[in-house]
Design a protein around this motif. Structure first.
Motif, PDB file in Angstrom:
ATOM      1  N   TYR A   4       0.833  -1.197   0.000  1.00 15.12           N
ATOM      2  CA  TYR A   4       0.000   0.000   0.000  1.00 15.12           C
ATOM      3  C   TYR A   4       0.873   1.255   0.000  1.00 15.12           C
ATOM      4  CZ  TYR A   4      -3.589  -3.258   1.572  1.00 15.12           C
ATOM      5  OH  TYR A   4      -4.456  -4.317   1.671  1.00 15.12           O
ATOM      6  N   CYS A   5       0.327   2.315  -0.550  1.00 13.69           N
ATOM      7  CA  CYS A   5       0.979   3.611  -0.468  1.00 13.69           C
ATOM      8  C   CYS A   5       0.668   4.211   0.905  1.00 13.69           C
ATOM      9  CB  CYS A   5       0.443   4.520  -1.568  1.00 13.69           C
ATOM     10  SG  CYS A   5       1.019   6.204  -1.405  1.00 13.69           S
ATOM     11  N   VAL A   6       1.707   4.649   1.606  1.00 16.39           N
ATOM     12  CA  VAL A   6       1.494   5.278   2.914  1.00 16.39           C
ATOM     13  C   VAL A   6       0.795   6.626   2.739  1.00 16.39           C
ATOM     14  CG1 VAL A   6       2.693   6.322   4.897  1.00 16.39           C
ATOM     15  CG2 VAL A   6       3.391   4.077   4.064  1.00 16.39           C
ATOM     16  N   GLY A   7       1.071   7.282   1.618  1.00 17.21           N
ATOM     17  CA  GLY A   7       0.558   8.622   1.386  1.00 17.21           C
ATOM     18  C   GLY A   7      -0.946   8.707   1.176  1.00 17.21           C
ATOM     19  N   ASP A  33       3.570  -2.700   3.847  1.00 16.19           N
ATOM     20  CA  ASP A  33       2.910  -3.974   3.556  1.00 16.19           C
ATOM     21  C   ASP A  33       1.608  -4.032   4.346  1.00 16.19           C
ATOM     22  OD1 ASP A  33       3.468  -4.707   6.169  1.00 16.19           O
ATOM     23  OD2 ASP A  33       5.181  -5.963   5.640  1.00 16.19           O
ATOM     24  N   GLU A  34       0.907  -5.156   4.227  1.00 19.72           N
ATOM     25  CA  GLU A  34      -0.435  -5.231   4.833  1.00 19.72           C
ATOM     26  C   GLU A  34      -0.392  -5.229   6.361  1.00 19.72           C
ATOM     27  OE1 GLU A  34      -1.346  -8.393   2.353  1.00 19.72           O
ATOM     28  OE2 GLU A  34       0.268  -9.605   3.146  1.00 19.72           O
ATOM     29  N   LYS A  35       0.795  -5.487   6.935  1.00 17.96           N
ATOM     30  CA  LYS A  35       0.920  -5.432   8.396  1.00 17.96           C
ATOM     31  C   LYS A  35       1.289  -4.035   8.877  1.00 17.96           C
ATOM     32  CE  LYS A  35       2.432 -10.217   8.818  1.00 17.96           C
ATOM     33  NZ  LYS A  35       3.628 -10.770   8.158  1.00 17.96           N
ATOM     34  N   GLY A  36       1.485  -3.106   7.946  1.00 20.41           N
ATOM     35  CA  GLY A  36       1.845  -1.751   8.336  1.00 20.41           C
ATOM     36  C   GLY A  36       3.340  -1.532   8.460  1.00 20.41           C
ATOM     37  N   ASN A  37       4.145  -2.520   8.039  1.00 17.28           N
ATOM     38  CA  ASN A  37       5.599  -2.326   8.029  1.00 17.28           C
ATOM     39  C   ASN A  37       5.979  -1.395   6.899  1.00 17.28           C
ATOM     40  OD1 ASN A  37       6.217  -4.276  10.138  1.00 17.28           O
ATOM     41  ND2 ASN A  37       5.656  -5.828   8.628  1.00 17.28           N
ATOM     42  N   LEU A  38       6.842  -0.409   7.201  1.00 13.87           N
ATOM     43  CA  LEU A  38       7.246   0.556   6.179  1.00 13.87           C
ATOM     44  C   LEU A  38       8.182  -0.080   5.173  1.00 13.87           C
ATOM     45  CD1 LEU A  38       7.999   3.823   8.183  1.00 13.87           C
ATOM     46  CD2 LEU A  38       5.994   3.292   6.790  1.00 13.87           C
ATOM     47  N   ILE A  39       7.989   0.279   3.914  1.00  9.52           N
ATOM     48  CA  ILE A  39       8.935  -0.065   2.852  1.00  9.52           C
ATOM     49  C   ILE A  39       9.512   1.255   2.385  1.00  9.52           C
ATOM     50  CG2 ILE A  39       9.225  -1.152   0.594  1.00  9.52           C
ATOM     51  CD1 ILE A  39       6.574  -2.707   1.314  1.00  9.52           C
ATOM     52  N   MET A  40      10.765   1.520   2.790  1.00 11.91           N
ATOM     53  CA  MET A  40      11.333   2.848   2.572  1.00 11.91           C
ATOM     54  C   MET A  40      12.154   2.907   1.303  1.00 11.91           C
ATOM     55  SD  MET A  40      12.474   4.069   6.358  1.00 11.91           S
ATOM     56  CE  MET A  40      13.143   2.600   7.096  1.00 11.91           C
ATOM     57  N   TYR A  59       8.112  14.445   0.007  1.00 10.42           N
ATOM     58  CA  TYR A  59       8.789  13.556  -0.932  1.00 10.42           C
ATOM     59  C   TYR A  59       8.518  12.105  -0.548  1.00 10.42           C
ATOM     60  CZ  TYR A  59      12.473  11.082  -3.416  1.00 10.42           C
ATOM     61  OH  TYR A  59      13.151  10.185  -4.213  1.00 10.42           O
ATOM     62  N   TYR A  60       8.336  11.844   0.725  1.00 11.01           N
ATOM     63  CA  TYR A  60       8.097  10.478   1.196  1.00 11.01           C
ATOM     64  C   TYR A  60       6.619  10.144   1.353  1.00 11.01           C
ATOM     65  CZ  TYR A  60      13.067  10.821   2.098  1.00 11.01           C
ATOM     66  OH  TYR A  60      14.407  11.019   1.944  1.00 11.01           O
ATOM     67  N   VAL A  61       5.835  11.071   1.867  1.00 16.84           N
ATOM     68  CA  VAL A  61       4.430  10.741   2.138  1.00 16.84           C
ATOM     69  C   VAL A  61       3.457  11.459   1.207  1.00 16.84           C
ATOM     70  CG1 VAL A  61       4.944  10.233   4.564  1.00 16.84           C
ATOM     71  CG2 VAL A  61       4.103  12.497   3.942  1.00 16.84           C
ATOM     72  N   GLY A  62       3.970  12.217   0.245  1.00 13.09           N
ATOM     73  CA  GLY A  62       3.090  12.884  -0.700  1.00 13.09           C
ATOM     74  C   GLY A  62       2.436  14.109  -0.086  1.00 13.09           C
ATOM     75  N   LYS A  63       1.466  14.665  -0.806  1.00 14.32           N
ATOM     76  CA  LYS A  63       0.860  15.907  -0.339  1.00 14.32           C
ATOM     77  C   LYS A  63      -0.659  15.809  -0.263  1.00 14.32           C
ATOM     78  CE  LYS A  63       1.432  17.721  -5.030  1.00 14.32           C
ATOM     79  NZ  LYS A  63       2.093  18.711  -5.887  1.00 14.32           N
ATOM     80  N   VAL A  70      -0.009   4.739  10.328  1.00 15.07           N
ATOM     81  CA  VAL A  70       1.341   4.525   9.796  1.00 15.07           C
ATOM     82  C   VAL A  70       1.887   5.832   9.231  1.00 15.07           C
ATOM     83  CG1 VAL A  70       2.710   3.277   8.088  1.00 15.07           C
ATOM     84  CG2 VAL A  70       0.889   2.098   9.321  1.00 15.07           C
ATOM     85  N   LYS A  71       1.027   6.561   8.525  1.00 15.78           N
ATOM     86  CA  LYS A  71       1.473   7.828   7.926  1.00 15.78           C
ATOM     87  C   LYS A  71       1.832   8.838   9.030  1.00 15.78           C
ATOM     88  CE  LYS A  71       0.144  11.278   4.470  1.00 15.78           C
ATOM     89  NZ  LYS A  71      -0.895  11.681   3.511  1.00 15.78           N
ATOM     90  N   ASP A  72       0.970   8.918  10.053  1.00 17.91           N
ATOM     91  CA  ASP A  72       1.264   9.822  11.166  1.00 17.91           C
ATOM     92  C   ASP A  72       2.609   9.500  11.799  1.00 17.91           C
ATOM     93  OD1 ASP A  72      -1.072  11.160  10.792  1.00 17.91           O
ATOM     94  OD2 ASP A  72      -2.155  10.194  12.435  1.00 17.91           O
ATOM     95  N   LYS A  73       2.851   8.193  11.989  1.00 20.71           N
ATOM     96  CA  LYS A  73       4.108   7.782  12.618  1.00 20.71           C
ATOM     97  C   LYS A  73       5.302   8.102  11.721  1.00 20.71           C
ATOM     98  CE  LYS A  73       3.248   3.577  14.465  1.00 20.71           C
ATOM     99  NZ  LYS A  73       3.587   2.254  14.905  1.00 20.71           N
ATOM    100  N   ALA A  74       5.123   7.882  10.421  1.00 14.57           N
ATOM    101  CA  ALA A  74       6.205   8.156   9.470  1.00 14.57           C
ATOM    102  C   ALA A  74       6.539   9.654   9.470  1.00 14.57           C
ATOM    103  CB  ALA A  74       5.807   7.695   8.072  1.00 14.57           C
TER     104      ALA A  74
END
Ligand SMILES: [Zn+2]
Ligand SMILES: [Zn+2]
Length: 126
Positions: A4-7, A33-40, A59-63, A70-74
């Motif tokens: 999934y896209c985090v953004g 991934d589906e467990k919420g693990n980041l793919i950086m 640049y990482y999470v989009g606009k 997950v996005k908040d944590k990132a």
């Protein structure tokens, strides 16, 4: 494995092979991934490893205005590493607001904008 896209939360079409570099239509390069693990993306992995400040947060999470845990944590992690949004950067602000205003006008950005960026864009187009 579903990616999934985090953004924006959309599923990313990926065959699971090869070196992974993907920019979503929302502008994000950070995936999970589906467990919420980041793919950086490699640039972020390197920045963390070398203790450098990463690129701008968007640049990482989009606009897009989309949020999830997950996005908040990132975003929190990126801020801790010293990153800022490109519209908070004196060098990039004009460029990103101008480009986004154009994308909005041409309907090229299919997501609701991050509220802070949206405000700047609205001030620009009025
Ligand atoms: Zn996205
Ligand atoms: Zn900048």
């Amino acid at each position: 494995m579903t990616i999934y896209c985090v953004g924006c939360g959309n599923v990313i079409p990926w065959d699971g092979k090869g070196l992974f570099a993907y920019t979503c239509r929302c502008g994000a390069t950070l995936l999970m991934d589906e467990k919420g693990n980041l793919i950086m993306p490699a640039s972020l992995v390197l920045a963390i490893a070398e203790g450098r400040t990463p690129a701008h947060i968007d640049y990482y999470v989009g606009k897009s205005s989309y949020t999830n845990k997950v996005k908040d944590k990132a975003i929190e992690m990126l801020k801790r590493l010293g990153a800022i949004w490109s519209w908070e950067c004196p060098e990039c602000r004009d460029k990103v607001v101008e480009r986004t205003a154009l994308e909005v006008k041409e309907r090229l950005y299919p997501f609701e904008l991050h509220p802070e960026l949206k405000k700047l864009v609205m001030e620009r187009v009025k």
